[in-house]
Structures are given as structure tokens and as C-alpha cells.
Design a protein around this motif. Structure first.
Motif, PDB file in Angstrom:
ATOM      1  N   ILE A 118       4.308   9.550  -8.507  1.00 55.14           N
ATOM      2  CA  ILE A 118       5.175   9.157  -7.634  1.00 55.14           C
ATOM      3  C   ILE A 118       4.829   8.661  -6.400  1.00 55.14           C
ATOM      4  CG2 ILE A 118       7.322   9.802  -6.227  1.00 55.14           C
ATOM      5  CD1 ILE A 118       7.895  11.623  -8.661  1.00 55.14           C
ATOM      6  N   VAL A 119       5.065   7.515  -5.600  1.00 54.93           N
ATOM      7  CA  VAL A 119       4.622   6.914  -4.541  1.00 54.93           C
ATOM      8  C   VAL A 119       5.556   7.351  -3.462  1.00 54.93           C
ATOM      9  CG1 VAL A 119       4.021   4.875  -2.875  1.00 54.93           C
ATOM     10  CG2 VAL A 119       2.994   5.144  -5.507  1.00 54.93           C
ATOM     11  N   VAL A 120       5.290   7.965  -2.355  1.00 54.24           N
ATOM     12  CA  VAL A 120       5.968   8.257  -1.338  1.00 54.24           C
ATOM     13  C   VAL A 120       5.365   7.752   0.080  1.00 54.24           C
ATOM     14  CG1 VAL A 120       6.882  10.296   0.112  1.00 54.24           C
ATOM     15  CG2 VAL A 120       6.800  10.484  -2.417  1.00 54.24           C
ATOM     16  N   ALA A 121       6.545   7.009   0.737  1.00 50.91           N
ATOM     17  CA  ALA A 121       6.085   6.130   1.877  1.00 50.91           C
ATOM     18  C   ALA A 121       7.006   6.418   2.983  1.00 50.91           C
ATOM     19  CB  ALA A 121       5.868   4.759   1.566  1.00 50.91           C
ATOM     20  N   ALA A 122       6.663   6.127   4.243  1.00 52.05           N
ATOM     21  CA  ALA A 122       7.621   6.170   5.499  1.00 52.05           C
ATOM     22  C   ALA A 122       8.177   4.761   5.426  1.00 52.05           C
ATOM     23  CB  ALA A 122       6.556   6.325   6.660  1.00 52.05           C
ATOM     24  N   THR A 123       8.367   4.270   6.490  1.00 53.01           N
ATOM     25  CA  THR A 123       9.328   3.234   6.800  1.00 53.01           C
ATOM     26  C   THR A 123       8.615   1.881   6.358  1.00 53.01           C
ATOM     27  OG1 THR A 123       8.526   3.059   9.190  1.00 53.01           O
ATOM     28  CG2 THR A 123      10.768   4.249   8.583  1.00 53.01           C
ATOM     29  N   ASN A 124       9.616   0.877   5.835  1.00 56.15           N
ATOM     30  CA  ASN A 124       9.233  -0.317   5.715  1.00 56.15           C
ATOM     31  C   ASN A 124       8.203  -0.640   4.549  1.00 56.15           C
ATOM     32  OD1 ASN A 124       9.808  -3.276   6.497  1.00 56.15           O
ATOM     33  ND2 ASN A 124       8.026  -3.359   7.880  1.00 56.15           N
ATOM     34  N   PHE A 125       8.255   0.074   3.602  1.00 55.23           N
ATOM     35  CA  PHE A 125       7.232  -0.067   2.429  1.00 55.23           C
ATOM     36  C   PHE A 125       7.660  -1.494   1.879  1.00 55.23           C
ATOM     37  CE2 PHE A 125       5.733   0.174  -1.999  1.00 55.23           C
ATOM     38  CZ  PHE A 125       4.740   1.096  -1.657  1.00 55.23           C
ATOM     39  N   GLY A 126       6.504  -2.204   1.659  1.00 60.56           N
ATOM     40  CA  GLY A 126       6.520  -3.381   0.978  1.00 60.56           C
ATOM     41  C   GLY A 126       6.629  -4.619   1.920  1.00 60.56           C
ATOM     42  N   CYS A 127       6.556  -4.386   3.310  1.00 61.65           N
ATOM     43  CA  CYS A 127       6.629  -5.582   3.973  1.00 61.65           C
ATOM     44  C   CYS A 127       5.741  -6.561   3.712  1.00 61.65           C
ATOM     45  CB  CYS A 127       6.608  -5.083   5.613  1.00 61.65           C
ATOM     46  SG  CYS A 127       5.396  -4.262   5.960  1.00 61.65           S
ATOM     47  N   ILE A 135       3.417  -0.142   4.915  1.00 60.07           N
ATOM     48  CA  ILE A 135       2.410  -0.465   3.983  1.00 60.07           C
ATOM     49  C   ILE A 135       2.976  -1.913   3.132  1.00 60.07           C
ATOM     50  CG2 ILE A 135       1.728   0.274   1.563  1.00 60.07           C
ATOM     51  CD1 ILE A 135       0.709   2.171   3.889  1.00 60.07           C
ATOM     52  N   ASP A 136       1.964  -2.612   3.515  1.00 61.35           N
ATOM     53  CA  ASP A 136       2.370  -4.046   3.198  1.00 61.35           C
ATOM     54  C   ASP A 136       1.999  -4.657   1.850  1.00 61.35           C
ATOM     55  OD1 ASP A 136      -0.253  -5.348   3.394  1.00 61.35           O
ATOM     56  OD2 ASP A 136       0.155  -5.453   5.539  1.00 61.35           O
ATOM     57  N   THR A 137       2.449  -5.752   1.448  1.00 61.64           N
ATOM     58  CA  THR A 137       2.110  -6.256  -0.004  1.00 61.64           C
ATOM     59  C   THR A 137       0.819  -6.555  -0.276  1.00 61.64           C
ATOM     60  OG1 THR A 137       2.891  -8.442   0.439  1.00 61.64           O
ATOM     61  CG2 THR A 137       4.731  -7.081  -0.284  1.00 61.64           C
ATOM     62  N   ASP A 138      -0.097  -6.933   0.783  1.00 59.51           N
ATOM     63  CA  ASP A 138      -1.369  -6.728   0.786  1.00 59.51           C
ATOM     64  C   ASP A 138      -2.185  -5.714   0.570  1.00 59.51           C
ATOM     65  OD1 ASP A 138      -3.298  -9.306   0.302  1.00 59.51           O
ATOM     66  OD2 ASP A 138      -4.218  -8.546   2.040  1.00 59.51           O
TER      67      ASP A 138
END
Length: 169
Positions: free
Chosen positions: A56-65, A16-19
Motif C-alpha cells: 500500500i502506498v500512503v501519501a500526504a496531500t496532492n498525490f499525483g499532481c 508527489i507528482d506524476t514524474d
């Protein structure tokens, strides 16, 4: 800054990227309430309508790329997200969020153990997540004393200001 957080989970996938967190077309907005309206719009346009302050936000890998813009952390804060739990975070996003006092916790496997709208209890100091819905306790990485100090002081700027005001510079 609460060390124990309870809220409803909203689960997102990998990368989930910054955009997706805060679409670039809204960069000109400056009012916190306007910024908040577009939180996670690129990943789930209904997120803001469904969440309540403290969730609460839950995410898999690489959150905020993606980009190094602070806007991704700013929109999460303004929308009222209390903490982000993820399998892993992009390095620059992690630092931006910490600097702005948005708690993040690495919890390996969390994205596979939590469903949308599960009720979670998070203990930042212990690094634990208790899923009230399923009864499962999940161990994450404890937030370091250094990062906890930044969070408790409201971010890196307030912490630095406090330190410089109390020092004999």
C-alpha cells in the motif's frame, strides 16, 4: 477487486507528482514488467526492490499532481500496488486511477498516522484503515457506489463495454 485489502505501507510526502511516480524518460516502455520497474523511482529509487505485490502506498496531500499522463496510475498497477491512501489527490490523477481500476482512498491525516512498513488493513466500502502495527483505526472517505462499480468491473472501459453489450443499442 477486493474491497478489503491488507498490505505493508510505504509512506511518501506532499506533492508527489506524476514524474516522481513514473519518470517521463521511460514513456517509450510498453511491457508491463518494464513499466513496473520504475514505479515511484523519482521519489524513492528503492521502492520497487522493497515492496511486494499487494503493498500500500500512503501519501500526504496532492498525490499525483503534475501531468495528465495515465502512466503514473499504470506503473502503480503494474508494480502491484493494491491501493493508494492519501490526505488528498490531484483531480486528474484521481480520475485516471479510477478509470484504470486502481483504488484510491482519501484519508485525512493518514500520512501522520502511518510509518513505513506498518501493516494496514483497508476496507474500501467502509472507508476505514486499521493499522495493525499501532492498533489505531483511522476513518477515511468511503468510496462511492459509482466509483466502486468502476473498480469492480476492472476500469471504465470494461464497464462501458459491458454496458453496451447488454443494452439494446
Amino acid at each position: 477487486m477486493h474491497k478489503e485489502i491488507t498490505g505493508k505501507a510505504f509512506v511518501f510526502g506532499k506533492n508527489i507528482d506524476t514524474d516522481q511516480i513514473y519518470p517521463g524518460r521511460y514513456l517509450e516502455l510498453v511491457k508491463p514488467e518494464d513499466i513496473a520497474k520504475h514505479c515511484l523511482e523519482g521519489a524513492d529509487p528503492t521502492f520497487v526492490e522493497r515492496m511486494t505485490k499487494g503493498d500500500i502506498v500512503v501519501a500526504a496531500t496532492n498525490f499525483g499532481c503534475g501531468s495528465s499522463r495515465e502512466h503514473a496510475a499504470i506503473t502503480l498497477i503494474n508494480a502491484g500496488v493494491s491501493v493508494v491512501l492519501a490526505d488528498s489527490f490531484a483531480r486528474i490523477f484521481f480520475r485516471n486511477a479510477t478509470n484504470l481500476a486502481l483504488p484510491l482512498m482519501v484519508v485525512p491525516g493518514i500520512s501522520e498516522k502511518v510509518n513505513d512498513e506498518d501493516e494496514l488493513e483497508v476496507n474500501l466500502e467502509a472507508g476505514t484503515v486499521y493499522n495493525r502495527t499501532t492498533g489505531e483505526k483511522i476513518q477515511g472517505e468511503k468510496i462511492s457506489e459509482y466509483v466502486m462499480n468502476i473498480l469492480e468491473n476492472g476500469g471504465i472501459k470494461p464497464l462501458f463495454k459491458k454496458k453496451t453489450e447488454t443494452s439494446n443499442i
